[in-house]
Write a protein that holds these residues in place. Structure first.
Motif, PDB file in Angstrom:
ATOM      1  N   ASN A  13       0.859  -1.179   0.000  1.00 47.42           N
ATOM      2  CA  ASN A  13       0.000   0.000   0.000  1.00 47.42           C
ATOM      3  C   ASN A  13       0.897   1.231   0.000  1.00 47.42           C
ATOM      4  OD1 ASN A  13      -1.793   2.060   0.407  1.00 47.42           O
ATOM      5  ND2 ASN A  13      -2.652   1.266   2.306  1.00 47.42           N
ATOM      6  N   ALA A  14       0.970   1.916  -1.135  1.00 42.42           N
ATOM      7  CA  ALA A  14       1.883   3.048  -1.272  1.00 42.42           C
ATOM      8  C   ALA A  14       1.444   4.250  -0.450  1.00 42.42           C
ATOM      9  CB  ALA A  14       2.005   3.450  -2.743  1.00 42.42           C
ATOM     10  N   ALA A  15       0.195   4.303  -0.014  1.00 37.78           N
ATOM     11  CA  ALA A  15      -0.310   5.439   0.757  1.00 37.78           C
ATOM     12  C   ALA A  15      -0.338   5.146   2.255  1.00 37.78           C
ATOM     13  CB  ALA A  15      -1.714   5.808   0.277  1.00 37.78           C
ATOM     14  N   ALA A  16       0.358   4.101   2.687  1.00 38.12           N
ATOM     15  CA  ALA A  16       0.243   3.641   4.074  1.00 38.12           C
ATOM     16  C   ALA A  16       1.028   4.525   5.038  1.00 38.12           C
ATOM     17  CB  ALA A  16       0.747   2.204   4.174  1.00 38.12           C
ATOM     18  N   TYR A  17       0.442   4.724   6.213  1.00 32.93           N
ATOM     19  CA  TYR A  17       1.123   5.367   7.340  1.00 32.93           C
ATOM     20  C   TYR A  17       0.995   4.461   8.556  1.00 32.93           C
ATOM     21  CZ  TYR A  17       1.779  10.066   5.367  1.00 32.93           C
ATOM     22  OH  TYR A  17       2.197  11.145   4.634  1.00 32.93           O
ATOM     23  N   SER A  18       2.048   4.377   9.347  1.00 32.97           N
ATOM     24  CA  SER A  18       1.979   3.645  10.604  1.00 32.97           C
ATOM     25  C   SER A  18       1.688   4.626  11.725  1.00 32.97           C
ATOM     26  CB  SER A  18       3.288   2.909  10.898  1.00 32.97           C
ATOM     27  OG  SER A  18       4.283   3.829  11.339  1.00 32.97           O
ATOM     28  N   LYS A  19       1.318   4.094  12.872  1.00 37.06           N
ATOM     29  CA  LYS A  19       1.015   4.945  14.014  1.00 37.06           C
ATOM     30  C   LYS A  19       2.228   5.762  14.441  1.00 37.06           C
ATOM     31  CE  LYS A  19      -1.128   4.697  18.585  1.00 37.06           C
ATOM     32  NZ  LYS A  19      -1.727   3.796  19.600  1.00 37.06           N
ATOM     33  N   ALA A  20       3.421   5.204  14.256  1.00 39.15           N
ATOM     34  CA  ALA A  20       4.636   5.903  14.668  1.00 39.15           C
ATOM     35  C   ALA A  20       5.092   6.933  13.647  1.00 39.15           C
ATOM     36  CB  ALA A  20       5.762   4.898  14.909  1.00 39.15           C
ATOM     37  N   GLY A  21       4.472   6.940  12.449  1.00 41.21           N
ATOM     38  CA  GLY A  21       4.838   7.934  11.450  1.00 41.21           C
ATOM     39  C   GLY A  21       5.640   7.398  10.285  1.00 41.21           C
ATOM     40  N   ALA A  22       5.883   6.083  10.215  1.00 41.18           N
ATOM     41  CA  ALA A  22       6.540   5.515   9.034  1.00 41.18           C
ATOM     42  C   ALA A  22       5.566   5.595   7.870  1.00 41.18           C
ATOM     43  CB  ALA A  22       6.953   4.074   9.293  1.00 41.18           C
ATOM     44  N   ALA A  23       6.078   5.820   6.654  1.00 32.79           N
ATOM     45  CA  ALA A  23       5.188   6.117   5.531  1.00 32.79           C
ATOM     46  C   ALA A  23       5.614   5.403   4.265  1.00 32.79           C
ATOM     47  CB  ALA A  23       5.149   7.629   5.280  1.00 32.79           C
ATOM     48  N   GLY A  24       4.604   5.109   3.443  1.00 36.64           N
ATOM     49  CA  GLY A  24       4.829   4.629   2.095  1.00 36.64           C
ATOM     50  C   GLY A  24       5.010   3.136   1.967  1.00 36.64           C
ATOM     51  N   LEU A  25       5.329   2.729   0.749  1.00 33.22           N
ATOM     52  CA  LEU A  25       5.468   1.318   0.407  1.00 33.22           C
ATOM     53  C   LEU A  25       6.504   0.625   1.279  1.00 33.22           C
ATOM     54  CD1 LEU A  25       4.170  -0.339  -2.015  1.00 33.22           C
ATOM     55  CD2 LEU A  25       6.385  -0.118  -3.130  1.00 33.22           C
ATOM     56  N   TRP A  26       7.605   1.328   1.573  1.00 36.15           N
ATOM     57  CA  TRP A  26       8.731   0.746   2.317  1.00 36.15           C
ATOM     58  C   TRP A  26       8.794   1.236   3.751  1.00 36.15           C
ATOM     59  CZ3 TRP A  26      11.746  -3.037   0.121  1.00 36.15           C
ATOM     60  CH2 TRP A  26      11.615  -3.225  -1.261  1.00 36.15           C
ATOM     61  N   GLN A  27       7.824   2.034   4.193  1.00 34.52           N
ATOM     62  CA  GLN A  27       7.678   2.436   5.596  1.00 34.52           C
ATOM     63  C   GLN A  27       8.928   3.094   6.182  1.00 34.52           C
ATOM     64  OE1 GLN A  27       4.580   1.983   7.886  1.00 34.52           O
ATOM     65  NE2 GLN A  27       4.211   2.617   5.769  1.00 34.52           N
ATOM     66  N   PHE A  28       9.330   4.186   5.575  1.00 37.35           N
ATOM     67  CA  PHE A  28      10.449   4.975   6.090  1.00 37.35           C
ATOM     68  C   PHE A  28       9.954   5.967   7.143  1.00 37.35           C
ATOM     69  CE2 PHE A  28      12.694   3.717   2.227  1.00 37.35           C
ATOM     70  CZ  PHE A  28      14.002   3.639   2.656  1.00 37.35           C
ATOM     71  N   MET A  29      10.706   6.090   8.224  1.00 41.64           N
ATOM     72  CA  MET A  29      10.540   7.230   9.115  1.00 41.64           C
ATOM     73  C   MET A  29      11.196   8.438   8.447  1.00 41.64           C
ATOM     74  SD  MET A  29       8.880   6.140  11.784  1.00 41.64           S
ATOM     75  CE  MET A  29       9.151   7.405  13.042  1.00 41.64           C
ATOM     76  N   ARG A  30      10.776   9.645   8.839  1.00 41.46           N
ATOM     77  CA  ARG A  30      11.375  10.836   8.219  1.00 41.46           C
ATOM     78  C   ARG A  30      12.874  10.915   8.478  1.00 41.46           C
ATOM     79  NH1 ARG A  30       7.105  15.193  10.497  1.00 41.46           N
ATOM     80  NH2 ARG A  30       7.615  13.952  12.338  1.00 41.46           N
ATOM     81  N   SER A  31      13.296  10.540   9.688  1.00 40.92           N
ATOM     82  CA  SER A  31      14.716  10.648  10.044  1.00 40.92           C
ATOM     83  C   SER A  31      15.584   9.837   9.097  1.00 40.92           C
ATOM     84  CB  SER A  31      14.925  10.179  11.485  1.00 40.92           C
ATOM     85  OG  SER A  31      14.110  10.897  12.376  1.00 40.92           O
ATOM     86  N   THR A  32      15.137   8.633   8.751  1.00 37.37           N
ATOM     87  CA  THR A  32      15.891   7.797   7.826  1.00 37.37           C
ATOM     88  C   THR A  32      15.630   8.215   6.385  1.00 37.37           C
ATOM     89  OG1 THR A  32      15.668   5.956   9.369  1.00 37.37           O
ATOM     90  CG2 THR A  32      16.369   5.426   7.140  1.00 37.37           C
ATOM     91  N   GLY A  33      14.383   8.512   6.063  1.00 35.26           N
ATOM     92  CA  GLY A  33      14.044   8.845   4.682  1.00 35.26           C
ATOM     93  C   GLY A  33      14.759  10.061   4.165  1.00 35.26           C
ATOM     94  N   ARG A  34      14.971  11.076   5.015  1.00 33.55           N
ATOM     95  CA  ARG A  34      15.609  12.297   4.535  1.00 33.55           C
ATOM     96  C   ARG A  34      17.063  12.066   4.139  1.00 33.55           C
ATOM     97  NH1 ARG A  34      13.379  16.161   7.858  1.00 33.55           N
ATOM     98  NH2 ARG A  34      12.083  17.078   6.241  1.00 33.55           N
ATOM     99  N   ARG A  35      17.663  10.984   4.578  1.00 34.02           N
ATOM    100  CA  ARG A  35      19.021  10.671   4.127  1.00 34.02           C
ATOM    101  C   ARG A  35      19.066  10.428   2.620  1.00 34.02           C
ATOM    102  NH1 ARG A  35      22.876   7.839   7.900  1.00 34.02           N
ATOM    103  NH2 ARG A  35      22.284   8.479   9.993  1.00 34.02           N
TER     104      ARG A  35
END
Length: 840
Positions: A246-268
């Motif tokens: 599910n490409a539009a998915a969000y977790s309760k902790a804030g991980a997002a997208g198909l691969w469930q990146f948190m912002r801290s890791t994704g911004r790298r």
């Protein structure tokens, strides 16, 4: 006949494999302990080209056809049968399935294929071969009623276990069945202990089937991305576990997208600002996930550990490996104990193996499956900053269609609060006109094409003014003005208060000298994005730490007192943004890095007057979407103000900490409950806040730590509430000597605890890294082979003033104060996103 595309993929795979083989011949000068585990670096990660032939997907993927009902019986819960499903095939050596893991893999195959979200298994959480009962729920049963049924089953099973443990004679058939499932392991003591380990696992068959259908949209791009990097294609099924594709998915902790990146890791690896969040783009997120998985594999040496690190973090998996002295996944999941290594982390790899088995043979479990067709599109690079309304008018298409093709654009763009950024690669229908950047620029009016992002202005509320009256002045509704300010539309404004309003007179683009872009061939997405700019050069450093010099290979951190400001290339938080809330006031706000400093005054994040304004409104389908502050300034390429990255990093850390407390014992009983925690199909999981940092920040049992880059004796003393003199005496350090990266240091915990020290240490490094990745992005890696005369000093200078801490993260087992010829150093390629102060 083999197609050109197929030949290209095969050639890339062969080249990557050859590079891996050649690299295996080299040896490194790593520590002896880590040498057995340290993998040979894979080939350099290729930056994600915008011309990837796999097309885009909608923000909300098409709904899968309804799955056939997956029910066992309508009868009351019955004890599980002793028969096990056939053992799935053993995969190759890259993804081993030792016999000891068979019961675990079989359990997750049953979860994915036997029962849907209206049923589930009562089982032992440590021995997944013991499934006591299968509970069935009516679809209209409330969550509370389901929870009562689970608790009743738990009590019933606990009573049976106690009866069996105390029995001296024959057992009732139901009790005998439970005893048989435990076999020789079912000693009275073990059975009594098992009364606390009864767990409920919700079925996932309906969700897994829907994910199989959706996967067709992006499968080709995932396979091609992995092939180009020489990585195993089996990794492409990981989104089943992470998000159910599910490409539009969000977790309760804030991980997002198909691969469930948190912002801290994704911004790298990706663009994440107030207008664009590439985590929601399945194509950009796939390329980032490949980089992260490759990073994990380089550090850990095996795919089972690299995959588990995707959930648990590279630091945690390195610690597990080192504590047990093995990279055997069976021994680690059975014998490693840590508060954060719970049911989810123990079962991450086996749930991946189960997903792989089902994905590779779906007809065996579900009958005929028709996957969605590959998404296809055209691409055009934005010639300037343009509103969505102007784009839809110029392109003669609906906003809904544009949004379906461009899921990375955030609600602020669709609500008119932000413009689609210049340089953004916009996706358009494949069957439409072959737009180019030049054509689009000519189609837009001069007032539509702007040179900068929308900059909300401030207005002082006068007596008698309301949201409605102010909104009328700007041709907007009260609800739109309320969203811009992050307040309720019913808020009563006090006189003298400032509110954010749209900019009044945006500057127009005067000249548009865009080069034409060749139309795409039918069925192929054109390469419209320019190549990433090389990192900007930084002024030569004035000096490094007092105890280090350019001619000295030793890496020495600053000593007792740290300056309040920080060198820009070290990227520590500025004085205007505290390092961490838990840091004592006496602690230095920031610290000079071991890497050379930039020109004075260039520390990021020091601009005055930056304010937090309205938060982006999450779409209805993503109620758990994290709040992204709408803060200026930002750069054209997606760099943000350091305060933004620091604030988001702190939000991520708090969300993960809270979610970990809740998820530890969470056993959802419905699809709604499960999706509220995580969109994935694996065990209820909470990702590490930044699972790309492999540095071990923990304190050993003997009160020692390993010194990390940018740390000082003064910092340690402040965090411990002791004097630097005490630490010098404890470690027999000279009065003017510093601490060396990678060396062990003894600490005094008379006034603090391990947990308090570790929390402050992690917060410091989390903010340090957030500040750096606010304006930098990793685009790949290269391998440098150490030559005679190489030092850490010239390594960081040779690579665009690369921070020492980042180089250490990619090479945690390298002793930088004693580099030896032939040692392989993995060097991240970093793109400088520019200074937000000067690139609005």
């Amino acid at each position: 006949m083999i197609s050109t595309r197929t030949l290209g993929i095969l050639a890339a795979s062969c080249l990557a494999a050859l590079t891996l083989c050649l690299g295996a011949c080299a040896t490194t000068a790593s520590k002896a302990k880590a040498a057995a585990h340290a993998p040979v670096p894979p080939p350099p990660v290729i930056p994600a080209p915008s011309s990837a032939p796999a097309p885009a997907t909608a923000a909300a993927p098409p709904v899968a056809p309804a799955a056939p009902p997956i029910l066992l019986t309508g009868a009351p819960p019955a004890a599980a049968t002793a028969a096990e499903p056939p053992r799935p095939r053993v995969l190759d050596k890259q993804f081993p399935q030792p016999p000891a893991l068979d019961r675990d893999v079989n359990f997750w195959i049953r979860v994915y294929t036997e029962v849907g979200t209206n049923a589930g298994f009562m089982h032992d959480q440590y021995n997944l071969g013991v499934v006591y009962e299968t509970l069935q729920f009516n679809p209209d049963t409330s969550a509370r009623q389901r929870e009562h049924m689970v608790e009743a089953a738990r009590a019933r099973i606990g009573a049976a276990l106690r009866r069996i443990a105390a029995a001296t004679g024959p057992l009732a058939p139901e009790d005998q069945h439970i005893k048989d499932m435990w076999g020789d392991a079912g000693t009275p003591q073990r059975l009594l202990g098992a009364t606390d380990d009864v767990r409920f696992q919700l079925g996932q068959a309906d969700r897994f089937r829907a994910g199989l259908v959706r996967s067709g949209l992006w499968q080709a791009h995932i396979e091609e991305t992995l092939a180009n990097l020489g990585m195993p294609p089996e990794l492409g099924v990981l989104p089943h576990v992470e998000s159910s594709f599910n490409a539009a998915a969000y977790s309760k902790a804030g991980a997002a997208g198909l691969w469930q990146f948190m912002r801290s890791t994704g911004r790298r690896f990706m663009r994440i600002d107030s207008a664009v969040d590439d985590r929601m783009d399945p194509f950009r997120a796939t390329e980032a996930a490949a980089q992260l998985l490759g990073f994990n594999y380089r550090l850990l040496g095996t795919w089972p550990l690299a995959l588990t690190a995707y959930n648990h973090g590279a630091e945690g998996m390195r610690r597990a490996r080192d504590q047990l002295g093995t990279d055997d996944i069976v021994k680690i999941v059975r014998d490693y104990h840590s508060p954060s290594f719970g049911f989810a982390s123990r079962n991450y790899y086996v749930s991946f193996l189960a997903a792989l088995a089902v994905d590779r043979n779906p007809e065996k479990y579900f009958g005929p499956i028709k996957r969605e067709s590959e998404a296809r599109f055209r691409e055009v690079t934005m010639p300037g900053f343009v509103t969505v309304s102007a784009l839809t008018h110029a392109l003669h298409m609906s906003a809904d269609e544009l949004r379906r093709l461009n899921p990375a654009l955030l609600p602020a763009c669709w609500e008119g609060r932000r413009r689609v950024p210049q340089g953004y690669v916009l996706r358009l229908p494949l069957n439409g006109p072959a737009w180019t950047t030049d054509m689009l620029a000519r189609q837009l009016s001069p007032t539509d094409l702007q040179p900068r992002q929308t900059v909300p202005e401030r207005r002082k509320v006068a007596k008698g003014e309301t949201l409605a009256s102010i909104a009328r002045d700007y041709g907007m509704s009260p609800a739109e003005l309320a969203r811009l300010n992050g307040i309720s539309a019913r808020t009563r404004l006090r006189p003298g208060r400032f509110v954010r309003v749209p900019e009044a007179n945006p500057v127009q683009v005067v000249a548009r000298n865009t080069a034409p872009v060749a139309p795409a061939a039918p069925g192929v997405a054109p390469s419209a994005a320019p190549a990433p700019a090389a990192p900007a050069e930084t002024p030569a450093a004035g000096e490094v730490a007092a105890t280090s010099s350019a001619a000295t290979p030793a890496v020495v951190a600053e000593h007792d007192s740290a300056p309040a400001a920080v060198a820009a290339n070290a990227s520590a938080p500025s004085a205007s943004a505290p390092v961490a809330a838990t840091t004592p006031s006496s602690a230095p706000a920031a610290v000079a890095a071991n890497a050379p400093s930039s020109a004075p005054g260039s520390a990021p994040g020091s601009q005055p007057g930056t304010a937090v304004v309205a938060a982006n409104t999450a779409p209805a389908a993503a109620a758990n979407a994290p709040v992204a502050p709408d803060i200026e300034p930002e750069t054209v390429t997606g760099g943000v103000a350091p305060q933004v990255a620091q604030q988001e990093s702190e939000q991520d850390a708090r969300a993960v900490a809270q979610d970990r407390q809740l998820a530890g014992g969470t056993q959802p009983v419905s699809a709604k409950q499960a999706e509220a925690i995580t969109p994935g199909l694996g065990p209820t999981q909470v990702v590490a806040v930044d699972n790309a940092d492999a540095t071990d920040y923990s304190v050993a049992a003997d009160d020692t730590i390993v010194v990390a880059a940018t740390e000082t004796l003064g910092q340690y003393a402040s965090w411990l509430e002791v004097s630097p003199t005490r630490l010098r005496a404890l470690n027999k350090l000279k009065r003017k000597g510093g601490v060396q990266i990678g060396h062990h240091l003894k600490l005094d915990f008379a006034n603090s605890t391990h947990a308090q020290f570790e929390a402050q240490r992690r917060d410091y490094h989390r903010q340090l890294q957030a500040t750096y990745f606010a304006t930098h992005r990793i685009s790949g890696t290269t391998v440098h082979v150490v030559r005679a005369g190489d030092t850490l000093w010239n390594l960081v200078h040779r690579n665009g003033e690369l921070p020492v801490w980042l180089l250490q993260q990619y090479n945690p087992d390298v002793t930088f104060d004693n580099l030896r010829s032939g040692t392989q150093i993995v060097v991240p390629r970093v793109e400088d996103l520019g200074n937000p102060d000067g690139n609005n």
